[in-house]
Design a protein around this motif. Structure first.
Motif, PDB file in Angstrom:
ATOM      1  N   ASP A  61      49.730  77.492  31.692  1.00  0.00           N
ATOM      2  CA  ASP A  61      51.064  76.944  31.742  1.00  0.00           C
ATOM      3  C   ASP A  61      51.353  75.450  32.526  1.00  0.00           C
ATOM      4  OD1 ASP A  61      50.868  78.034  33.996  1.00  0.00           O
ATOM      5  OD2 ASP A  61      52.163  79.438  33.792  1.00  0.00           O
ATOM      6  N   ARG A  62      50.333  74.988  32.963  1.00  0.00           N
ATOM      7  CA  ARG A  62      50.438  73.954  33.948  1.00  0.00           C
ATOM      8  C   ARG A  62      50.342  72.536  33.109  1.00  0.00           C
ATOM      9  NH1 ARG A  62      48.641  74.045  39.411  1.00  0.00           N
ATOM     10  NH2 ARG A  62      48.192  72.270  39.234  1.00  0.00           N
ATOM     11  N   LEU A  63      50.399  72.659  31.651  1.00  0.00           N
ATOM     12  CA  LEU A  63      50.326  71.399  30.751  1.00  0.00           C
ATOM     13  C   LEU A  63      51.280  71.591  29.443  1.00  0.00           C
ATOM     14  CD1 LEU A  63      48.966  68.710  30.606  1.00  0.00           C
ATOM     15  CD2 LEU A  63      47.040  69.911  29.308  1.00  0.00           C
ATOM     16  N   PRO A  64      52.154  70.904  29.277  1.00  0.00           N
ATOM     17  CA  PRO A  64      53.064  71.267  28.037  1.00  0.00           C
ATOM     18  C   PRO A  64      51.922  71.256  26.819  1.00  0.00           C
ATOM     19  CG  PRO A  64      53.498  69.273  28.814  1.00  0.00           C
ATOM     20  CD  PRO A  64      52.621  69.898  29.892  1.00  0.00           C
ATOM     21  N   PRO A  65      52.584  71.616  25.584  1.00  0.00           N
ATOM     22  CA  PRO A  65      51.833  71.409  24.358  1.00  0.00           C
ATOM     23  C   PRO A  65      51.757  69.698  24.026  1.00  0.00           C
ATOM     24  CG  PRO A  65      53.476  73.083  23.791  1.00  0.00           C
ATOM     25  CD  PRO A  65      53.465  72.596  25.516  1.00  0.00           C
ATOM     26  N   SER A  66      50.523  69.373  23.360  1.00  0.00           N
ATOM     27  CA  SER A  66      50.462  68.093  23.057  1.00  0.00           C
ATOM     28  C   SER A  66      50.240  67.646  21.716  1.00  0.00           C
ATOM     29  CB  SER A  66      49.363  67.387  23.920  1.00  0.00           C
ATOM     30  OG  SER A  66      49.017  65.849  23.956  1.00  0.00           O
ATOM     31  N   GLN A  67      50.529  66.437  21.309  1.00  0.00           N
ATOM     32  CA  GLN A  67      50.358  66.012  19.812  1.00  0.00           C
ATOM     33  C   GLN A  67      49.057  65.715  19.632  1.00  0.00           C
ATOM     34  OE1 GLN A  67      53.026  65.966  17.418  1.00  0.00           O
ATOM     35  NE2 GLN A  67      54.052  67.162  19.070  1.00  0.00           N
ATOM     36  N   GLY A  68      48.325  65.394  20.596  1.00  0.00           N
ATOM     37  CA  GLY A  68      46.919  65.094  20.365  1.00  0.00           C
ATOM     38  C   GLY A  68      45.947  66.037  21.342  1.00  0.00           C
ATOM     39  N   ILE A  69      44.612  66.116  21.347  1.00  0.00           N
ATOM     40  CA  ILE A  69      43.974  66.899  22.128  1.00  0.00           C
ATOM     41  C   ILE A  69      43.468  66.325  23.219  1.00  0.00           C
ATOM     42  CG2 ILE A  69      43.212  68.447  20.123  1.00  0.00           C
ATOM     43  CD1 ILE A  69      40.691  67.289  20.286  1.00  0.00           C
ATOM     44  N   GLU A  70      43.534  64.943  23.281  1.00  0.00           N
ATOM     45  CA  GLU A  70      42.750  64.331  24.439  1.00  0.00           C
ATOM     46  C   GLU A  70      43.474  64.654  25.789  1.00  0.00           C
ATOM     47  OE1 GLU A  70      44.541  62.826  21.982  1.00  0.00           O
ATOM     48  OE2 GLU A  70      42.608  62.301  20.800  1.00  0.00           O
ATOM     49  N   ASP A  71      44.831  65.089  25.795  1.00  0.00           N
ATOM     50  CA  ASP A  71      45.179  65.509  27.186  1.00  0.00           C
ATOM     51  C   ASP A  71      44.919  66.934  27.395  1.00  0.00           C
ATOM     52  OD1 ASP A  71      46.767  62.915  27.341  1.00  0.00           O
ATOM     53  OD2 ASP A  71      48.664  64.160  26.408  1.00  0.00           O
ATOM     54  N   LEU A  72      44.645  67.789  26.747  1.00  0.00           N
ATOM     55  CA  LEU A  72      44.090  68.908  26.836  1.00  0.00           C
ATOM     56  C   LEU A  72      42.625  68.882  27.371  1.00  0.00           C
ATOM     57  CD1 LEU A  72      45.576  70.884  23.631  1.00  0.00           C
ATOM     58  CD2 LEU A  72      46.696  70.207  26.153  1.00  0.00           C
ATOM     59  N   LEU A  73      41.998  68.056  26.418  1.00  0.00           N
ATOM     60  CA  LEU A  73      40.531  67.978  27.049  1.00  0.00           C
ATOM     61  C   LEU A  73      40.356  67.420  28.444  1.00  0.00           C
ATOM     62  CD1 LEU A  73      38.948  66.472  23.642  1.00  0.00           C
ATOM     63  CD2 LEU A  73      38.893  69.115  24.377  1.00  0.00           C
ATOM     64  N   THR A  74      41.010  66.376  28.817  1.00  0.00           N
ATOM     65  CA  THR A  74      41.114  65.808  30.065  1.00  0.00           C
ATOM     66  C   THR A  74      41.581  66.885  31.395  1.00  0.00           C
ATOM     67  OG1 THR A  74      41.665  63.720  29.253  1.00  0.00           O
ATOM     68  CG2 THR A  74      42.136  64.003  31.658  1.00  0.00           C
ATOM     69  N   GLU A  75      42.304  67.722  30.882  1.00  0.00           N
ATOM     70  CA  GLU A  75      42.918  68.694  31.818  1.00  0.00           C
ATOM     71  C   GLU A  75      41.706  69.864  31.726  1.00  0.00           C
ATOM     72  OE1 GLU A  75      45.709  70.673  34.389  1.00  0.00           O
ATOM     73  OE2 GLU A  75      45.513  68.651  33.641  1.00  0.00           O
ATOM     74  N   ILE A  76      41.044  70.158  30.880  1.00  0.00           N
ATOM     75  CA  ILE A  76      39.826  70.975  31.004  1.00  0.00           C
ATOM     76  C   ILE A  76      38.738  70.347  31.766  1.00  0.00           C
ATOM     77  CG2 ILE A  76      37.906  72.104  29.734  1.00  0.00           C
ATOM     78  CD1 ILE A  76      39.784  72.351  27.567  1.00  0.00           C
ATOM     79  N   GLU A  77      38.533  69.260  31.675  1.00  0.00           N
ATOM     80  CA  GLU A  77      37.313  68.543  32.291  1.00  0.00           C
ATOM     81  C   GLU A  77      37.858  68.473  33.978  1.00  0.00           C
ATOM     82  OE1 GLU A  77      34.775  64.420  32.533  1.00  0.00           O
ATOM     83  OE2 GLU A  77      36.317  64.528  30.886  1.00  0.00           O
ATOM     84  N   ARG A  78      39.085  67.957  34.454  1.00  0.00           N
ATOM     85  CA  ARG A  78      39.443  68.128  35.577  1.00  0.00           C
ATOM     86  C   ARG A  78      39.650  69.174  36.319  1.00  0.00           C
ATOM     87  NH1 ARG A  78      44.247  66.398  37.818  1.00  0.00           N
ATOM     88  NH2 ARG A  78      45.324  67.754  36.796  1.00  0.00           N
TER      89      ARG A  78
END
Length: 86
Positions: A61-78
């Motif tokens: 819940d710290r990241l809203p849904p995104s139109q692309g997966i790049e933001d999600l992959l960055t959050e996983i890496e961070r």
């Protein structure tokens, strides 16, 4: 150790695979889910989920849904909460 991605029609699951480390456990690699990216066709967005110790997925819940997966992959890496990589 290897990081791999398993895919299904509406989600991608990032998994960590480890080689056998004890002969008595057999020759198979172990697998642990790290995260899941689930696609919502209605609004064409991706949502991030984290896996608990029982391999059940929960909304991150710290990241809203995104139109692309790049933001999600960055959050996983961070991993600012240490929920993905510990």
């Amino acid at each position: 150790m290897r990081i791999e991605c398993e895919h299904a029609p509406r989600h991608l699951t990032i998994v960590e695979r480890r080689p056998p480390w004890r002969e008595d456990l057999g020759p198979d690699w172990t697998s642990s889910a790290i995260a899941r990216l689930r696609y919502n066709a209605t609004d064409k967005s991706w949502t991030l989920y984290w896996a608990d110790q029982h391999q059940r997925f929960h909304t991150y819940d710290r990241l809203p849904p995104s139109q692309g997966i790049e933001d999600l992959l960055t959050e996983i890496e961070r991993d600012p909460t240490n929920i993905f990589w510990g």
